[in-house]
Design a protein around this motif. Structure first.
Motif, PDB file in Angstrom:
ATOM      1  N   ARG A   1       0.825  -1.206   0.000  1.00 10.43           N
ATOM      2  CA  ARG A   1       0.000   0.000   0.000  1.00 10.43           C
ATOM      3  C   ARG A   1       0.858   1.254   0.000  1.00 10.43           C
ATOM      4  NH1 ARG A   1      -3.152  -0.028   4.865  1.00 10.43           N
ATOM      5  NH2 ARG A   1      -2.375  -2.074   5.405  1.00 10.43           N
ATOM      6  N   LYS A   2       1.960   1.253   0.756  1.00 13.63           N
ATOM      7  CA  LYS A   2       2.849   2.421   0.783  1.00 13.63           C
ATOM      8  C   LYS A   2       3.528   2.627  -0.568  1.00 13.63           C
ATOM      9  CE  LYS A   2       1.900   3.646   4.841  1.00 13.63           C
ATOM     10  NZ  LYS A   2       1.100   4.836   5.059  1.00 13.63           N
ATOM     11  N   ILE A   3       3.939   1.548  -1.225  1.00 14.67           N
ATOM     12  CA  ILE A   3       4.549   1.659  -2.549  1.00 14.67           C
ATOM     13  C   ILE A   3       3.522   2.187  -3.552  1.00 14.67           C
ATOM     14  CG2 ILE A   3       5.509   0.318  -4.463  1.00 14.67           C
ATOM     15  CD1 ILE A   3       6.870  -1.454  -2.357  1.00 14.67           C
ATOM     16  N   HIS A   4       2.310   1.689  -3.466  1.00 14.61           N
ATOM     17  CA  HIS A   4       1.240   2.165  -4.355  1.00 14.61           C
ATOM     18  C   HIS A   4       0.957   3.649  -4.111  1.00 14.61           C
ATOM     19  CE1 HIS A   4      -2.355   2.076  -6.798  1.00 14.61           C
ATOM     20  NE2 HIS A   4      -3.030   2.619  -5.791  1.00 14.61           N
ATOM     21  N   LEU A   5       0.903   4.062  -2.855  1.00 18.76           N
ATOM     22  CA  LEU A   5       0.678   5.472  -2.525  1.00 18.76           C
ATOM     23  C   LEU A   5       1.810   6.345  -3.053  1.00 18.76           C
ATOM     24  CD1 LEU A   5      -1.120   7.504  -1.007  1.00 18.76           C
ATOM     25  CD2 LEU A   5       0.294   7.064   0.998  1.00 18.76           C
TER      26      LEU A   5
ATOM     27  N   THR B   1       1.177   9.188  -5.745  1.00 15.98           N
ATOM     28  CA  THR B   1       1.438  10.558  -5.306  1.00 15.98           C
ATOM     29  C   THR B   1       2.370  11.282  -6.269  1.00 15.98           C
ATOM     30  OG1 THR B   1       1.155   9.909  -3.012  1.00 15.98           O
ATOM     31  CG2 THR B   1       2.308  11.970  -3.410  1.00 15.98           C
ATOM     32  N   PHE B   2       3.421  10.613  -6.710  1.00 16.32           N
ATOM     33  CA  PHE B   2       4.399  11.250  -7.584  1.00 16.32           C
ATOM     34  C   PHE B   2       4.134  10.991  -9.065  1.00 16.32           C
ATOM     35  CE2 PHE B   2       6.666  11.125  -3.546  1.00 16.32           C
ATOM     36  CZ  PHE B   2       7.104  12.438  -3.477  1.00 16.32           C
ATOM     37  N   GLY B   3       3.051  10.311  -9.385  1.00 14.79           N
ATOM     38  CA  GLY B   3       2.703  10.065 -10.781  1.00 14.79           C
ATOM     39  C   GLY B   3       3.585   9.051 -11.465  1.00 14.79           C
ATOM     40  N   LEU B   4       4.206   8.163 -10.703  1.00 15.14           N
ATOM     41  CA  LEU B   4       5.119   7.190 -11.298  1.00 15.14           C
ATOM     42  C   LEU B   4       4.384   6.048 -11.981  1.00 15.14           C
ATOM     43  CD1 LEU B   4       7.776   6.927  -8.464  1.00 15.14           C
ATOM     44  CD2 LEU B   4       7.772   8.412 -10.450  1.00 15.14           C
ATOM     45  N   TYR B   5       3.104   5.886 -11.693  1.00 14.03           N
ATOM     46  CA  TYR B   5       2.347   4.785 -12.279  1.00 14.03           C
ATOM     47  C   TYR B   5       2.216   4.927 -13.795  1.00 14.03           C
ATOM     48  CZ  TYR B   5      -1.506   8.104 -12.390  1.00 14.03           C
ATOM     49  OH  TYR B   5      -2.288   9.205 -12.638  1.00 14.03           O
ATOM     50  N   MET B   6       2.361   6.118 -14.331  1.00 14.02           N
ATOM     51  CA  MET B   6       2.210   6.300 -15.775  1.00 14.02           C
ATOM     52  C   MET B   6       3.545   6.298 -16.508  1.00 14.02           C
ATOM     53  SD  MET B   6       1.076  10.247 -15.881  1.00 14.02           S
ATOM     54  CE  MET B   6       1.841  11.445 -14.837  1.00 14.02           C
ATOM     55  N   LEU B   7       4.647   6.044 -15.801  1.00 10.04           N
ATOM     56  CA  LEU B   7       5.962   5.990 -16.429  1.00 10.04           C
ATOM     57  C   LEU B   7       6.318   4.560 -16.802  1.00 10.04           C
ATOM     58  CD1 LEU B   7       7.964   8.329 -14.034  1.00 10.04           C
ATOM     59  CD2 LEU B   7       6.907   8.922 -16.207  1.00 10.04           C
ATOM     60  N   ASP B   8       7.259   4.422 -17.722  1.00  9.22           N
ATOM     61  CA  ASP B   8       7.794   3.106 -18.049  1.00  9.22           C
ATOM     62  C   ASP B   8       8.653   2.615 -16.893  1.00  9.22           C
ATOM     63  OD1 ASP B   8       6.617   3.022 -20.514  1.00  9.22           O
ATOM     64  OD2 ASP B   8       8.370   3.830 -21.575  1.00  9.22           O
ATOM     65  N   TRP B   9       8.983   1.329 -16.936  1.00  6.76           N
ATOM     66  CA  TRP B   9       9.746   0.750 -15.833  1.00  6.76           C
ATOM     67  C   TRP B   9      11.115   1.403 -15.706  1.00  6.76           C
ATOM     68  CZ3 TRP B   9      14.416  -1.473 -16.776  1.00  6.76           C
ATOM     69  CH2 TRP B   9      14.693  -1.814 -18.103  1.00  6.76           C
ATOM     70  N   TRP B  10      11.778   1.742 -16.815  1.00  6.82           N
ATOM     71  CA  TRP B  10      13.115   2.311 -16.732  1.00  6.82           C
ATOM     72  C   TRP B  10      13.057   3.762 -16.246  1.00  6.82           C
ATOM     73  CZ3 TRP B  10      14.372   6.532 -19.676  1.00  6.82           C
ATOM     74  CH2 TRP B  10      13.525   6.823 -20.756  1.00  6.82           C
ATOM     75  N   GLU B  11      11.994   4.478 -16.579  1.00  5.72           N
ATOM     76  CA  GLU B  11      11.843   5.848 -16.080  1.00  5.72           C
ATOM     77  C   GLU B  11      11.576   5.843 -14.573  1.00  5.72           C
ATOM     78  OE1 GLU B  11       9.892   8.028 -19.972  1.00  5.72           O
ATOM     79  OE2 GLU B  11       8.598   6.850 -18.662  1.00  5.72           O
TER      80      GLU B  11
END
Length: 58
Positions: free
Chosen positions: A6-10, A14-24
């Motif tokens: 849950r903390k990793i998901h948050l 929060t920082f919008g990393l879910y829409m980045l590629d794995w290397w980004e």
């Protein structure tokens, strides 16, 4: 979903990393780790110098 997931998901949402590629995402996390290392390293040097100066003056 356990507490850590849950903390990793948050963090990702929060920082919008879910829409980045794995290397980004890895690049961003490496930059965050390096920045935190600089902050903690220099902060610890400052605190130790401050206390050493404070103790020698007294």
């Amino acid at each position: 979903m356990n507490w850590i997931q849950r903390k990793i998901h948050l963090y990702n949402v929060t920082f919008g990393l879910y829409m980045l590629d794995w290397w980004e995402r890895y690049l961003f996390n490496i930059l965050v780790v390096v920045l935190m290392w600089f902050i903690f390293y220099n902060g610890s040097k400052y605190v130790t110098d401050f206390f050493q100066r404070h103790l020698t003056v007294t």
